[in-house]
Design a protein around this motif. Sequence first.
Motif, PDB file in Angstrom:
ATOM      1  N   THR A 158     -57.152 -27.392  37.565  1.00 15.11           N
ATOM      2  CA  THR A 158     -56.375 -26.219  37.248  1.00 15.11           C
ATOM      3  C   THR A 158     -55.641 -25.630  38.387  1.00 15.11           C
ATOM      4  O   THR A 158     -54.604 -25.036  37.831  1.00 15.11           O
ATOM      5  CB  THR A 158     -57.403 -25.348  36.198  1.00 15.11           C
ATOM      6  OG1 THR A 158     -58.212 -26.203  35.228  1.00 15.11           O
ATOM      7  CG2 THR A 158     -56.832 -24.411  35.484  1.00 15.11           C
ATOM      8  N   VAL A 159     -56.307 -25.160  39.058  1.00 17.85           N
ATOM      9  CA  VAL A 159     -55.781 -24.260  40.397  1.00 17.85           C
ATOM     10  C   VAL A 159     -54.470 -25.190  40.735  1.00 17.85           C
ATOM     11  O   VAL A 159     -53.390 -24.342  41.083  1.00 17.85           O
ATOM     12  CB  VAL A 159     -56.584 -23.977  41.425  1.00 17.85           C
ATOM     13  CG1 VAL A 159     -56.038 -23.744  42.724  1.00 17.85           C
ATOM     14  CG2 VAL A 159     -57.886 -23.068  40.922  1.00 17.85           C
ATOM     15  N   VAL A 160     -54.538 -26.235  41.003  1.00 19.66           N
ATOM     16  CA  VAL A 160     -53.403 -26.935  41.636  1.00 19.66           C
ATOM     17  C   VAL A 160     -52.157 -27.298  40.689  1.00 19.66           C
ATOM     18  O   VAL A 160     -51.026 -27.072  41.197  1.00 19.66           O
ATOM     19  CB  VAL A 160     -53.743 -28.369  42.036  1.00 19.66           C
ATOM     20  CG1 VAL A 160     -52.634 -29.119  42.580  1.00 19.66           C
ATOM     21  CG2 VAL A 160     -54.783 -28.326  43.208  1.00 19.66           C
ATOM     22  N   SER A 161     -52.569 -27.359  39.422  1.00 19.63           N
ATOM     23  CA  SER A 161     -51.404 -27.457  38.517  1.00 19.63           C
ATOM     24  C   SER A 161     -50.903 -26.270  38.200  1.00 19.63           C
ATOM     25  O   SER A 161     -49.682 -26.133  38.031  1.00 19.63           O
ATOM     26  CB  SER A 161     -52.140 -27.735  36.963  1.00 19.63           C
ATOM     27  OG  SER A 161     -51.195 -28.004  36.164  1.00 19.63           O
ATOM     28  N   ALA A 162     -51.702 -24.897  38.069  1.00 21.60           N
ATOM     29  CA  ALA A 162     -50.895 -23.708  38.030  1.00 21.60           C
ATOM     30  C   ALA A 162     -50.229 -23.413  39.488  1.00 21.60           C
ATOM     31  O   ALA A 162     -49.245 -22.865  39.334  1.00 21.60           O
ATOM     32  CB  ALA A 162     -51.939 -22.864  37.739  1.00 21.60           C
ATOM     33  N   ALA A 163     -50.803 -23.913  40.534  1.00 15.65           N
ATOM     34  CA  ALA A 163     -49.870 -23.395  41.616  1.00 15.65           C
ATOM     35  C   ALA A 163     -48.601 -24.604  41.736  1.00 15.65           C
ATOM     36  O   ALA A 163     -47.519 -23.891  42.153  1.00 15.65           O
ATOM     37  CB  ALA A 163     -50.866 -23.904  43.127  1.00 15.65           C
ATOM     38  N   LEU A 164     -48.533 -25.735  41.301  1.00 13.12           N
ATOM     39  CA  LEU A 164     -47.396 -26.216  41.233  1.00 13.12           C
ATOM     40  C   LEU A 164     -46.524 -25.833  40.407  1.00 13.12           C
ATOM     41  O   LEU A 164     -45.257 -25.617  40.808  1.00 13.12           O
ATOM     42  CB  LEU A 164     -47.807 -27.871  41.108  1.00 13.12           C
ATOM     43  CG  LEU A 164     -48.485 -28.648  42.213  1.00 13.12           C
ATOM     44  CD1 LEU A 164     -48.665 -29.874  41.604  1.00 13.12           C
ATOM     45  CD2 LEU A 164     -47.541 -28.674  43.416  1.00 13.12           C
ATOM     46  N   ALA A 165     -47.013 -25.312  39.069  1.00 17.28           N
ATOM     47  CA  ALA A 165     -46.024 -24.738  38.072  1.00 17.28           C
ATOM     48  C   ALA A 165     -45.443 -23.508  38.544  1.00 17.28           C
ATOM     49  O   ALA A 165     -44.274 -23.147  38.358  1.00 17.28           O
ATOM     50  CB  ALA A 165     -46.836 -24.621  36.988  1.00 17.28           C
ATOM     51  N   ILE A 166     -46.369 -22.606  39.320  1.00 16.19           N
ATOM     52  CA  ILE A 166     -45.721 -21.411  39.642  1.00 16.19           C
ATOM     53  C   ILE A 166     -44.602 -21.538  40.650  1.00 16.19           C
ATOM     54  O   ILE A 166     -43.830 -20.765  40.997  1.00 16.19           O
ATOM     55  CB  ILE A 166     -46.841 -20.489  40.024  1.00 16.19           C
ATOM     56  CG1 ILE A 166     -47.694 -20.154  38.943  1.00 16.19           C
ATOM     57  CG2 ILE A 166     -46.474 -19.276  40.845  1.00 16.19           C
ATOM     58  CD1 ILE A 166     -49.114 -19.639  39.023  1.00 16.19           C
TER      59      ILE A 166
END
Length: 363
Positions: free
Chosen positions: A242-250
């Motif tokens: 979840t952290v990596v997915s949110a980081a890439l999207a942000i």
Amino acid sequence: MSNQPYEGMYDGGYDPYQQGQPPHQQTPQYQQGQPPHQQTPQYQQGHPQYQQGHPPYQQPYAAAQYTQQWEGQTWDTQAQPTPAYVPRQPPESGQWARQSYEEEPQPVPEAPLTAAQRARLEGRSPIIEPGLRPAALTAVLGLLLAGGAALGSYALLVPLVLLQAVTAAGWFRLNGMWPARQGIALAFAGALTADVALLVAGREQAPAAILGTLGVWVLLTLVLQLRSHADPDTRMYGLMATVVSAALAIIATGHLAAEPDAVTVGAAAVAVAVLARALPLPTPASVVVALLAAAGAGIAVGGMTGVGNGGALLGAAAGACALIGHRVASYDYPSRFVHFTAGVALPLSVAAPVLWVLGRALV
């Protein structure tokens, strides 16, 4: 007929017919533990008719009991040994089982081999790349970003939101987590928050808007994972995904934070690089061709914008980031969903920070 043979057999013994009990339970000879071979002479001495041609009478109960109880070795059993029952050992146990298991061929699965399994059997790399159609979608999305950046921030926002949604979904599927609606929704909500914060704060406050949103979303994801009732390993795996997915999207919000001309040049370079990488060439050759094509696109588009001669460097850097994202989306045992989400979005999302940094330096 005479009853003498029957009467003589029970002389001095017990007559079972007088008391109603079977002969095989209380016959004295059998209770003393003596073998039946040693009792035969007294029958022959007491009744000579047995020696004169009259066959001796054998009781079925006594014969059955002799077989069941007497197991000692005497001259009679040595002369005429009774075959012992040896249970047959099944072929599945013991040394024969190991030999037959090693000699018998293993069954071949009837299901068709995947592309990765076929590659292993043929000695090739099991890493499967997205291919030409995902590259074409990446090129279309890159051209939409380039055109939106040339028109203005709000025109850029439409393809950017689409890029962020595909990035969030593709990363979860890339890690084998599907369906993961809550995680995808959380990462996509973080990307939308970063977009709104950037539009409100302005391009000058882009680092604070992006990094601040990223920090808040990491903390929020941590709190939500701590409230989960799953086992610790599952919670840690979900937290990292979840952290990596949110980081890439942000981080993809960097397209909105960078200079519009830099976004136009970089998005066009990514589109050309991914198409060149999908050509049926050896991997080293396709990488070189993709980088050269990205630099050439940077020079061509940079000449039409305010980037100028720096378009070659910007295009080559954007092309290198696109190849990194392309390689991340290529993995063992892939699926079409991964190729059409992560394979489409990651080349553009990974290039966003470089466009922001080099755009400020070159434009």
